[in-house]
Design an enzyme around this catalytic site. Structure first.
Site, PDB file in Angstrom:
ATOM      1  N   SER A   9      12.653 -45.406  38.899  1.00  0.00           N
ATOM      2  CA  SER A   9      13.095 -43.879  38.433  1.00  0.00           C
ATOM      3  C   SER A   9      12.833 -43.300  39.900  1.00  0.00           C
ATOM      4  CB  SER A   9      12.160 -43.926  37.739  1.00  0.00           C
ATOM      5  OG  SER A   9      11.438 -42.692  38.063  1.00  0.00           O
ATOM      6  N   HIS A  34      17.084 -44.423  37.961  1.00  0.00           N
ATOM      7  CA  HIS A  34      16.013 -43.425  36.665  1.00  0.00           C
ATOM      8  C   HIS A  34      16.587 -41.950  37.001  1.00  0.00           C
ATOM      9  CE1 HIS A  34      14.292 -42.612  32.577  1.00  0.00           C
ATOM     10  NE2 HIS A  34      13.632 -42.270  33.722  1.00  0.00           N
ATOM     11  N   MET A  38      12.711 -32.604  34.129  1.00  0.00           N
ATOM     12  CA  MET A  38      11.170 -31.829  33.942  1.00  0.00           C
ATOM     13  C   MET A  38      11.746 -30.650  34.002  1.00  0.00           C
ATOM     14  SD  MET A  38       8.661 -34.963  34.686  1.00  0.00           S
ATOM     15  CE  MET A  38       8.469 -36.042  34.773  1.00  0.00           C
ATOM     16  N   HIS A  75      17.232 -38.995  32.735  1.00  0.00           N
ATOM     17  CA  HIS A  75      16.223 -39.123  31.417  1.00  0.00           C
ATOM     18  C   HIS A  75      15.744 -37.361  31.424  1.00  0.00           C
ATOM     19  CE1 HIS A  75      11.602 -40.458  30.296  1.00  0.00           C
ATOM     20  NE2 HIS A  75      12.620 -39.593  29.564  1.00  0.00           N
ATOM     21  N   MET A 168       9.300 -44.576  25.087  1.00  0.00           N
ATOM     22  CA  MET A 168       8.698 -44.569  26.624  1.00  0.00           C
ATOM     23  C   MET A 168       6.969 -45.250  26.256  1.00  0.00           C
ATOM     24  SD  MET A 168       9.264 -42.059  28.319  1.00  0.00           S
ATOM     25  CE  MET A 168       8.468 -41.737  29.189  1.00  0.00           C
ATOM     26  N   GLY A 173       6.177 -37.232  31.598  1.00  0.00           N
ATOM     27  CA  GLY A 173       5.717 -35.815  32.732  1.00  0.00           C
ATOM     28  C   GLY A 173       5.017 -36.628  33.591  1.00  0.00           C
ATOM     29  N   PHE A 174       4.638 -37.506  34.222  1.00  0.00           N
ATOM     30  CA  PHE A 174       4.628 -38.142  35.804  1.00  0.00           C
ATOM     31  C   PHE A 174       4.497 -39.113  35.759  1.00  0.00           C
ATOM     32  CE2 PHE A 174       1.982 -34.548  33.958  1.00  0.00           C
ATOM     33  CZ  PHE A 174       2.073 -33.200  35.294  1.00  0.00           C
ATOM     34  N   GLY A 176       3.329 -43.409  37.493  1.00  0.00           N
ATOM     35  CA  GLY A 176       2.061 -43.569  38.155  1.00  0.00           C
ATOM     36  C   GLY A 176       0.996 -43.673  36.519  1.00  0.00           C
ATOM     37  N   GLY A 203       7.333 -45.848  32.126  1.00  0.00           N
ATOM     38  CA  GLY A 203       5.933 -45.740  31.983  1.00  0.00           C
ATOM     39  C   GLY A 203       5.097 -46.721  32.626  1.00  0.00           C
ATOM     40  N   GLY A 204       4.606 -46.872  33.577  1.00  0.00           N
ATOM     41  CA  GLY A 204       3.575 -47.749  33.851  1.00  0.00           C
ATOM     42  C   GLY A 204       4.159 -49.544  33.786  1.00  0.00           C
ATOM     43  N   GLY A 224       8.458 -47.088  38.769  1.00  0.00           N
ATOM     44  CA  GLY A 224       8.642 -45.467  40.094  1.00  0.00           C
ATOM     45  C   GLY A 224       7.698 -45.673  40.728  1.00  0.00           C
TER      46      GLY A 224
HETATM   47  C1  DX5 Z   1       7.372 -40.008  33.183  1.00  0.00           C
HETATM   48  C2  DX5 Z   1       8.500 -41.017  33.315  1.00  0.00           C
HETATM   49  C3  DX5 Z   1       9.144 -41.944  34.432  1.00  0.00           C
HETATM   50  C4  DX5 Z   1       7.836 -42.262  35.584  1.00  0.00           C
HETATM   51  C5  DX5 Z   1       7.614 -43.661  35.528  1.00  0.00           C
HETATM   52  O1  DX5 Z   1       8.009 -39.087  32.673  1.00  0.00           O
HETATM   53  O2  DX5 Z   1      10.027 -40.387  32.554  1.00  0.00           O
HETATM   54  O3  DX5 Z   1      10.671 -42.139  34.427  1.00  0.00           O
HETATM   55  O4  DX5 Z   1       8.839 -41.656  36.837  1.00  0.00           O
HETATM   56  O5  DX5 Z   1       6.278 -44.007  36.136  1.00  0.00           O
HETATM   57  P1  DX5 Z   1       6.023 -44.897  36.682  1.00  0.00           P
HETATM   58  O6  DX5 Z   1       6.880 -46.564  36.424  1.00  0.00           O
HETATM   59  O7  DX5 Z   1       4.778 -44.644  38.321  1.00  0.00           O
HETATM   60  O8  DX5 Z   1       5.217 -44.971  35.472  1.00  0.00           O
HETATM   61 ZN    ZN Z   2      11.547 -41.506  32.965  1.00  0.00          ZN
END
Ligand code: DX5
Ligand code: ZN
Length: 246
Positions: A9, A34, A38, A75, A168, A173-174, A176, A203-204, A224
């Site tokens: 990501s 990816h 948003m 996404h 998900m 939204g974020f 990390g 995510g994570g 990400g």
């Molecule tokens: C979150 C995003 C993810 C995000 C994942 O809303 O959809 O794609 O970048 O980030 P990490 O891998 O750091 O959880």
């Molecule tokens: Zn994503």
């Protein structure tokens, strides 16, 4: 089953050097990119839109086949997914992954009296994305039960079947955030019913959590912070891939 696909990501990349970050990631043996879109409405954060995708497209060779290397996996964490389909196709998106929740409740549809725009159902969205020559993905948030997908996946009309489901594993939204293992039964249930389905987790995901996700049956792995925060991104991508291929 379907092949392992590693999709870093770029949300965690240095946005001031985005083109180079994208090409380096592909050189580090990532399969897809990816791309998190948003709108500050569907999710409490904003990133960028189609103009940025247009600018990074020349830095990454287009996939030579459906879902091949260099696929732009967009996404769409946005309230009105139908509205942006054509712009993203033109910008170079290959896979348009919209949210189930947004397809049901686009802002225009919240108050029917306010707008003549009809609700866009998930099936209509999939059909529309395919008509616009992109692969279609459908994403579900942690609050959304996997059961809403059965009817969509079992649709006999081929153009209305998604090419990928995104489960998900954080609240969108974020980057990390902490991985939610509570979402893995959704992956397991999807994999049991659909051995060939592309199932993405987002995510994570990291070297610490990939085993559980792979075990549950995910084959498309978004990461990400784990990739862009690493000293050796190629090494992380390799570990993620090997866990899925095991
Ligand atoms: C979150 C995003 C993810 C995000 C994942 O809303 O959809 O794609 O970048 O980030 P990490 O891998 O750091 O959880
Ligand atoms: Zn994503």
């Amino acid at each position: 089953g379907p092949p392992a696909v590693i999709a870093p990501s770029i949300l965690s990349a240095d946005f001031a050097k985005l083109g180079a970050a994208c090409s380096d990631t592909i050189d580090n043996n990532a399969d897809w990119l990816h791309i998190d879109i948003m709108d500050g409405h569907f999710v409490p954060n904003m990133t960028f839109g189609a103009p940025v995708v247009t600018k990074i497209r020349p830095h990454v060779q287009r996939p030579s086949m459906a879902r091949g290397k260099g696929t732009f996996d967009c996404h769409m964490m946005i309230a009105e997914p139908k509205k942006w389909v054509k712009d993203f196709q033109k910008a170079g998106c290959d896979l348009y992954c919209f949210h189930y929740e947004a397809a049901l409740t686009s802002t225009a549809a919240e108050d029917p009296a306010e707008s003549s725009e009809a609700k866009t159902s998930p099936k209509e969205m999939i059909k529309y994305v395919h008509e616009n020559r992109m692969l279609a993905g459908i994403a579900i948030k942690p609050e959304t039960p996997v059961d809403v997908l059965w009817e969509i996946l079992e649709n006999p009309e081929k153009e209305e079947v998604p090419d990928m489901v995104l489960v998900m594993t954080v609240h969108p939204g974020f980057g990390g955030q902490k991985f939610m293992a509570s979402e893995l039964p959704k992956v397991k249930a999807l994999r049991e019913r659909y051995p060939d389905l592309y199932i993405e987790v987002d995510g994570g995901l990291s070297e610490a959590t990939i085993e559980q996700a792979a075990e549950a049956g995910a084959n498309v792995i978004v990461a990400g912070s784990a990739v862009f925060g690493a000293k050796d991104p190629a090494g992380v991508i390799k570990v993620l891939r090997e866990s899925v291929e095991k």
